[in-house]
Design a protein around this motif. Structure first.
Motif, PDB file in Angstrom:
ATOM      1  N   UNK A   9       0.866  -1.176   0.000  1.00 24.49           N
ATOM      2  CA  UNK A   9       0.000   0.000   0.000  1.00 24.49           C
ATOM      3  C   UNK A   9       0.895   1.215   0.000  1.00 24.49           C
ATOM      4  N   UNK A  10       0.710   2.069  -0.989  1.00 25.85           N
ATOM      5  CA  UNK A  10       1.552   3.255  -1.112  1.00 25.85           C
ATOM      6  C   UNK A  10       0.728   4.507  -0.874  1.00 25.85           C
ATOM      7  N   UNK A  18       2.374  -5.821   3.224  1.00 23.02           N
ATOM      8  CA  UNK A  18       1.630  -6.842   3.942  1.00 23.02           C
ATOM      9  C   UNK A  18       1.790  -8.146   3.160  1.00 23.02           C
ATOM     10  N   UNK A  19       2.851  -8.860   3.460  1.00 21.84           N
ATOM     11  CA  UNK A  19       3.212 -10.058   2.705  1.00 21.84           C
ATOM     12  C   UNK A  19       2.299 -11.238   2.987  1.00 21.84           C
ATOM     13  N   UNK A  20       1.476 -11.166   4.040  1.00 20.78           N
ATOM     14  CA  UNK A  20       0.586 -12.274   4.378  1.00 20.78           C
ATOM     15  C   UNK A  20      -0.896 -11.892   4.255  1.00 20.78           C
ATOM     16  N   UNK A  21      -1.192 -10.900   3.443  1.00 18.38           N
ATOM     17  CA  UNK A  21      -2.573 -10.476   3.198  1.00 18.38           C
ATOM     18  C   UNK A  21      -3.064 -10.950   1.845  1.00 18.38           C
ATOM     19  N   UNK A  22      -4.332 -11.332   1.798  1.00 13.99           N
ATOM     20  CA  UNK A  22      -5.069 -11.527   0.553  1.00 13.99           C
ATOM     21  C   UNK A  22      -6.148 -10.448   0.559  1.00 13.99           C
ATOM     22  N   UNK A  23      -6.159  -9.612  -0.459  1.00 10.18           N
ATOM     23  CA  UNK A  23      -7.183  -8.576  -0.560  1.00 10.18           C
ATOM     24  C   UNK A  23      -8.160  -8.940  -1.666  1.00 10.18           C
ATOM     25  N   UNK A  31     -11.695  -3.781 -10.175  1.00  7.25           N
ATOM     26  CA  UNK A  31     -10.640  -2.773 -10.011  1.00  7.25           C
ATOM     27  C   UNK A  31     -10.819  -1.929  -8.754  1.00  7.25           C
ATOM     28  N   UNK A  32     -11.816  -2.234  -7.925  1.00  5.75           N
ATOM     29  CA  UNK A  32     -12.057  -1.497  -6.684  1.00  5.75           C
ATOM     30  C   UNK A  32     -11.748  -2.424  -5.510  1.00  5.75           C
ATOM     31  N   UNK A  33     -10.601  -2.168  -4.855  1.00  7.06           N
ATOM     32  CA  UNK A  33     -10.172  -3.001  -3.729  1.00  7.06           C
ATOM     33  C   UNK A  33      -9.978  -2.099  -2.506  1.00  7.06           C
ATOM     34  N   UNK A  34     -11.007  -1.982  -1.665  1.00  5.42           N
ATOM     35  CA  UNK A  34     -10.890  -1.143  -0.470  1.00  5.42           C
ATOM     36  C   UNK A  34      -9.868  -1.700   0.525  1.00  5.42           C
ATOM     37  N   UNK A  35      -9.255  -0.826   1.281  1.00  5.18           N
ATOM     38  CA  UNK A  35      -8.238  -1.213   2.261  1.00  5.18           C
ATOM     39  C   UNK A  35      -8.820  -2.129   3.340  1.00  5.18           C
TER      40      UNK A  35
END
Length: 97
Positions: A9-10, A18-23, A31-35
Protein backbone atom coordinates in the motif's frame (compact mmCIF):
# COMPACT_ATOMS: atom_id res chain seq x y z
CA UNK A 1 -14.29 -10.60 -7.43
CA UNK A 2 -10.60 -10.08 -7.92
CA UNK A 3 -8.15 -11.46 -5.33
CA UNK A 4 -4.59 -10.20 -4.89
CA UNK A 5 -1.86 -11.16 -2.42
CA UNK A 6 1.50 -9.97 -1.05
CA UNK A 7 0.17 -6.43 -0.88
CA UNK A 8 1.99 -3.09 -0.95
CA UNK A 9 0.00 0.00 0.00
CA UNK A 10 1.55 3.26 -1.11
CA UNK A 11 0.77 6.80 -0.07
CA UNK A 12 2.49 10.09 -0.71
CA UNK A 13 4.95 9.67 2.16
CA UNK A 14 5.30 5.94 2.83
CA UNK A 15 4.92 2.35 1.69
CA UNK A 16 3.44 -0.45 3.78
CA UNK A 17 4.02 -4.10 2.87
CA UNK A 18 1.63 -6.84 3.94
CA UNK A 19 3.21 -10.06 2.71
CA UNK A 20 0.59 -12.27 4.38
CA UNK A 21 -2.57 -10.48 3.20
CA UNK A 22 -5.07 -11.53 0.55
CA UNK A 23 -7.18 -8.58 -0.56
CA UNK A 24 -10.42 -8.80 -2.52
CA UNK A 25 -12.38 -6.42 -4.71
CA UNK A 26 -15.95 -5.29 -4.46
CA UNK A 27 -18.46 -7.57 -6.16
CA UNK A 28 -18.64 -6.94 -9.93
CA UNK A 29 -15.95 -4.24 -9.55
CA UNK A 30 -12.61 -6.04 -9.97
CA UNK A 31 -10.64 -2.77 -10.01
CA UNK A 32 -12.06 -1.50 -6.68
CA UNK A 33 -10.17 -3.00 -3.73
CA UNK A 34 -10.89 -1.14 -0.47
CA UNK A 35 -8.24 -1.21 2.26
CA UNK A 36 -10.73 -2.91 4.60
CA UNK A 37 -11.18 -5.92 2.28
CA UNK A 38 -8.37 -8.18 3.43
CA UNK A 39 -7.77 -11.63 4.87
CA UNK A 40 -4.62 -12.07 6.93
CA UNK A 41 -3.04 -15.53 6.74
CA UNK A 42 -0.96 -16.31 9.80
CA UNK A 43 1.72 -18.87 9.08
CA UNK A 44 3.18 -20.36 12.27
CA UNK A 45 6.67 -20.25 10.75
CA UNK A 46 6.33 -16.82 9.15
CA UNK A 47 6.80 -16.18 5.49
CA UNK A 48 4.98 -14.43 2.72
CA UNK A 49 2.41 -15.42 0.16
CA UNK A 50 4.02 -16.48 -3.10
CA UNK A 51 0.90 -17.49 -5.04
CA UNK A 52 -2.87 -17.86 -4.99
CA UNK A 53 -5.11 -19.98 -7.19
CA UNK A 54 -8.78 -20.92 -7.54
CA UNK A 55 -9.39 -24.47 -6.33
CA UNK A 56 -12.93 -25.75 -7.02
CA UNK A 57 -14.45 -22.47 -5.82
CA UNK A 58 -12.06 -22.13 -2.88
CA UNK A 59 -8.83 -20.16 -2.74
CA UNK A 60 -5.51 -22.00 -2.43
CA UNK A 61 -2.89 -19.80 -0.80
CA UNK A 62 0.75 -20.81 -1.26
CA UNK A 63 3.14 -19.39 1.30
CA UNK A 64 6.86 -19.88 1.80
CA UNK A 65 6.26 -22.28 4.70
CA UNK A 66 2.68 -23.48 4.25
CA UNK A 67 -0.25 -24.11 1.95
CA UNK A 68 -3.78 -23.06 2.93
CA UNK A 69 -7.21 -23.65 1.44
CA UNK A 70 -9.81 -20.99 2.20
CA UNK A 71 -13.53 -21.38 1.65
CA UNK A 72 -14.74 -17.89 0.78
CA UNK A 73 -18.47 -17.20 0.33
CA UNK A 74 -19.01 -15.02 -2.75
CA UNK A 75 -21.64 -12.94 -0.99
CA UNK A 76 -19.48 -12.15 2.07
CA UNK A 77 -15.73 -12.83 1.79
CA UNK A 78 -15.22 -11.66 5.38
CA UNK A 79 -16.98 -14.88 6.47
CA UNK A 80 -14.12 -17.02 5.10
CA UNK A 81 -13.14 -20.27 6.77
CA UNK A 82 -9.94 -22.26 6.70
CA UNK A 83 -10.88 -25.65 5.27
CA UNK A 84 -7.39 -27.18 5.03
CA UNK A 85 -3.85 -26.29 5.96
CA UNK A 86 -0.42 -27.83 5.67
CA UNK A 87 2.07 -25.85 7.70
CA UNK A 88 5.15 -27.95 6.98
CA UNK A 89 5.18 -27.79 3.18
CA UNK A 90 5.47 -24.54 1.29
CA UNK A 91 6.96 -22.78 -1.69
CA UNK A 92 10.41 -21.55 -0.82
CA UNK A 93 10.83 -20.14 -4.31
CA UNK A 94 8.30 -18.16 -6.32
CA UNK A 95 5.72 -20.53 -7.73
CA UNK A 96 4.76 -20.10 -11.36
CA UNK A 97 1.05 -20.87 -11.52
Amino acid sequence: RNYVADVRITSNDSNEDYENWVMFSEINQPDVIPITNYIQITDAQGGKIVGIEDLLGDLAVFMENGIYRLSIPTSDPTAWTLSESEQNIGCLFRCKL
